[in-house]
Design a protein around this motif. Structure first.
Motif, short mmCIF file in Angstrom:
data_model
loop_
_atom_site.label_atom_id
_atom_site.label_comp_id
_atom_site.label_asym_id
_atom_site.label_seq_id
_atom_site.Cartn_x
_atom_site.Cartn_y
_atom_site.Cartn_z
N ALA A 1 6.07 2.27 -23.29
CA ALA A 1 6.11 0.90 -22.79
C ALA A 1 6.03 0.93 -21.27
O ALA A 1 6.77 1.68 -20.64
N ALA A 2 5.14 0.12 -20.69
CA ALA A 2 5.03 0.11 -19.23
C ALA A 2 4.98 -1.32 -18.72
O ALA A 2 4.40 -2.20 -19.36
N THR A 3 5.56 -1.54 -17.55
CA THR A 3 5.47 -2.84 -16.91
C THR A 3 4.02 -3.10 -16.55
O THR A 3 3.39 -2.30 -15.86
N ALA A 4 3.48 -4.24 -17.02
CA ALA A 4 2.08 -4.57 -16.77
C ALA A 4 1.96 -5.80 -15.86
O ALA A 4 0.88 -6.28 -15.59
N GLY A 5 3.10 -6.32 -15.40
CA GLY A 5 3.13 -7.47 -14.51
C GLY A 5 4.44 -8.21 -14.72
O GLY A 5 5.18 -7.85 -15.63
N PRO A 6 4.81 -9.19 -13.93
CA PRO A 6 4.19 -9.48 -12.64
C PRO A 6 4.72 -8.51 -11.58
O PRO A 6 5.75 -7.89 -11.80
N GLY A 7 4.02 -8.42 -10.46
CA GLY A 7 4.47 -7.51 -9.42
C GLY A 7 3.32 -7.17 -8.48
O GLY A 7 2.27 -7.81 -8.49
N LEU A 8 3.54 -6.13 -7.68
CA LEU A 8 2.51 -5.69 -6.73
C LEU A 8 1.45 -4.92 -7.51
O LEU A 8 1.76 -3.95 -8.21
N VAL A 9 0.21 -5.36 -7.37
CA VAL A 9 -0.81 -4.89 -8.31
C VAL A 9 -1.07 -3.38 -8.19
O VAL A 9 -1.33 -2.71 -9.19
N GLY A 10 -0.96 -2.84 -6.98
CA GLY A 10 -1.19 -1.39 -6.80
C GLY A 10 -0.22 -0.57 -7.64
O GLY A 10 -0.61 0.36 -8.35
N GLY A 11 1.04 -0.93 -7.57
CA GLY A 11 2.05 -0.22 -8.34
C GLY A 11 1.86 -0.42 -9.83
O GLY A 11 2.00 0.52 -10.63
N LEU A 12 1.51 -1.64 -10.22
CA LEU A 12 1.30 -1.93 -11.65
C LEU A 12 0.16 -1.07 -12.20
O LEU A 12 0.24 -0.55 -13.32
N ILE A 13 -0.90 -0.93 -11.41
CA ILE A 13 -2.05 -0.12 -11.85
C ILE A 13 -1.59 1.32 -12.08
O ILE A 13 -1.89 1.92 -13.11
N VAL A 14 -0.80 1.86 -11.14
CA VAL A 14 -0.34 3.24 -11.27
C VAL A 14 0.47 3.42 -12.56
O VAL A 14 0.23 4.34 -13.36
N GLU B 1 0.83 -1.21 0.00
CA GLU B 1 0.00 0.00 0.00
C GLU B 1 0.87 1.27 0.00
O GLU B 1 0.61 2.23 -0.72
N ILE B 2 1.93 1.23 0.80
CA ILE B 2 2.85 2.37 0.82
C ILE B 2 3.52 2.52 -0.54
O ILE B 2 3.67 3.64 -1.05
N ALA B 3 3.88 1.40 -1.14
CA ALA B 3 4.54 1.45 -2.45
C ALA B 3 3.62 2.09 -3.48
O ALA B 3 4.03 2.99 -4.22
N ALA B 4 2.36 1.66 -3.52
CA ALA B 4 1.43 2.18 -4.53
C ALA B 4 1.25 3.69 -4.36
O ALA B 4 1.26 4.44 -5.35
N ARG B 5 1.09 4.12 -3.12
CA ARG B 5 0.91 5.57 -2.88
C ARG B 5 2.15 6.36 -3.28
O ARG B 5 2.06 7.45 -3.84
N ALA B 6 3.31 5.79 -2.98
CA ALA B 6 4.56 6.49 -3.33
C ALA B 6 4.71 6.58 -4.85
O ALA B 6 5.18 7.60 -5.38
N HIS B 7 4.28 5.54 -5.57
CA HIS B 7 4.33 5.59 -7.04
C HIS B 7 3.43 6.72 -7.56
O HIS B 7 3.82 7.48 -8.45
N VAL B 8 2.22 6.80 -7.00
CA VAL B 8 1.27 7.84 -7.44
C VAL B 8 1.91 9.22 -7.27
O VAL B 8 1.85 10.06 -8.17
#
Ligand code: KG4
Ligand code: ZN
Length: 361
Positions: free
Chosen positions: A81-94, A49-56
């Motif tokens: 080009a963007a990473t679409a997976g695999p990984g933490l889904v919150g960050g991938l969405i961002v 969750e912290i990772a996703a917010r920091a990406h945003v």
């Protein structure tokens, strides 16, 4: 050809522009990586969750900086080009949503890239390597040996059945009270330790099954540490050195098995090569072990610069270029949904029970 790459699958927010002009060597025009290590350090690991917010918070600025640094304007870019997976889904969405928005606004093609493909193709960006070659990917989330046969053509020859190797380093560090991220701190402590003091197991060594396993080793470290607690600095150093020796030995056994298989499957390859990627590839004991193995087996040993071995967006931009020039751009990328799991090799069966982070692969 110029591609803007975006990477947000774990705890690095990254953007990069890579260019390929005709037959000249590709050029990394910019490569910005913002590490979130400080945000996660207090928790001893990456908090999704912290990772996703920091990406945003960071991504817009990082993309702007990557474009500014490259001297390439957005309308001069050929694709995003963007990473679409695999990984933490919150960050991938961002990352993927940002890329979709930029691609739509600038009317550019979008490429949804598999993060592992980025690692797999990096040696072609840095060393112009020809297919096929062997890749050893050792990071916090992955431990795999992959035969890289072409763009989009990967065969996974081995993976971990439990923890990823970086995860084993991180957990060992945590048990011993060393700070996060554990790998570099275990290596540092090991430098003054006695690798022969503890006879830790070499998991899977000699096994007919090609895969890796590290959880038994981790348990052995815990038992040894508990048995002699409280630990002096020398005890910690000795445990780290013995752990590292066990890891290098076990890894060497698995890799040498793969080198033999590669020789058998590609007998005509004049100069076979082993490429390493992932944060653990920074470890000097491991690197020296692999180097010696390759020298003995007649393989080139290729370790791209550390900045391109760990997570970055140049590898994602490069994978985009590889796909574009191979005519593999996906017209439906705008509909692509991020995938927390996305095996590089869709043929090899996923490994049941592969660890919490290892399961990404
Ligand atoms: O590739 P990476 O930066 O990120 C991902 O996991 O995707 O790899 C980080 C991992 C961590 O587990 C870290 O502890 C490990 O690589 N690592 C090391 C060393 N430097 C980083 N492990 C052993 N020795 C090192 N010197
Ligand atoms: Zn990675």
């Amino acid at each position: 050809m110029r591609v803007l790459g975006i990477e947000t699958s774990c705890d690095e927010t990254a953007a990069s522009v890579v260019a390929l002009d005709g037959r000249a060597a590709p050029k990394i025009l910019s490569n910005i990586v913002l590490s979130q290590i400080e945000e996660h350090a207090a928790f001893g690991g990456v908090v999704p969750e912290i990772a996703a917010r920091a990406h945003v918070e960071a991504l817009d600025g990082i993309v702007e900086a990557a474009l500014a640094d490259s001297g390439v304007a957005l309308d001069e870019v050929d694709a995003i080009a963007a990473t679409a997976g695999p990984g933490l889904v919150g960050g991938l969405i961002v990352g993927l949503m940002t890329a979709k928005a930029i691609a739509a606004a600038a009317d550019k093609p979008l490429l949804a890239i598999n993060h592992l493909e980025g690692h797999a193709l990096t040696a072609r960006l840095t060393d112009g390597l020809d297919f096929p070659y062997l890749l050893l990917l050792v990071s916090g989330g992955h431990t795999q040996i992959v035969a890289v046969r072409g763009v989009g053509d990967y065969q996974r020859w081995a993976t971990t059945i439990d923890d990823a190797l970086g995860e084993a380093f991180d957990k060992t560090a945590k048990m011993l009270g060393l700070p996060y991220p554990g790998g570099p701190n275990v290596e540092k402590a090991a430098a003054t330790g006695n690798p022969g003091r503890f006879a830790f197991p070499r998991p899977m060594k000699g096994s007919a099954q090609p895969d890796f396993s590290f959880s038994g080793l981790k348990t052995a470290v815990r038992q040894a540490a508990t048995a002699i607690a409280p630990l002096s600095d020398q005890d910690v150093a000795d445990i780290c050195a013995s752990f590292q020796a066990a890891v290098a030995d076990a890894l060497g056994d698995r890799v040498s098995r793969a080198l033999n298989r590669f020789r058998q499957e590609y007998p005509d390859k004049a100069k076979p090569a082993l490429v390493v990627a992932g944060g653990v590839a920074a470890n000097r004991t491991i690197k020296a072990t692999l180097e010696a193995l390759c020298a003995a087996a007649g393989f080139d040993f290729i370790a791209p610069p550390q900045k391109l071995c760990t997570d970055n967006a140049a590898m994602i931009a490069w994978a985009g270029i590889e796909r574009l020039r191979a005519g593999m751009a996906d017209a439906n990328a705008a509909d692509f949904v991020p995938r927390s799991r996305w095996p590089l090799d869709s043929v090899s069966a996923p490994m049941v029970g592969s660890g919490r982070r290892g399961a990404k692969a």
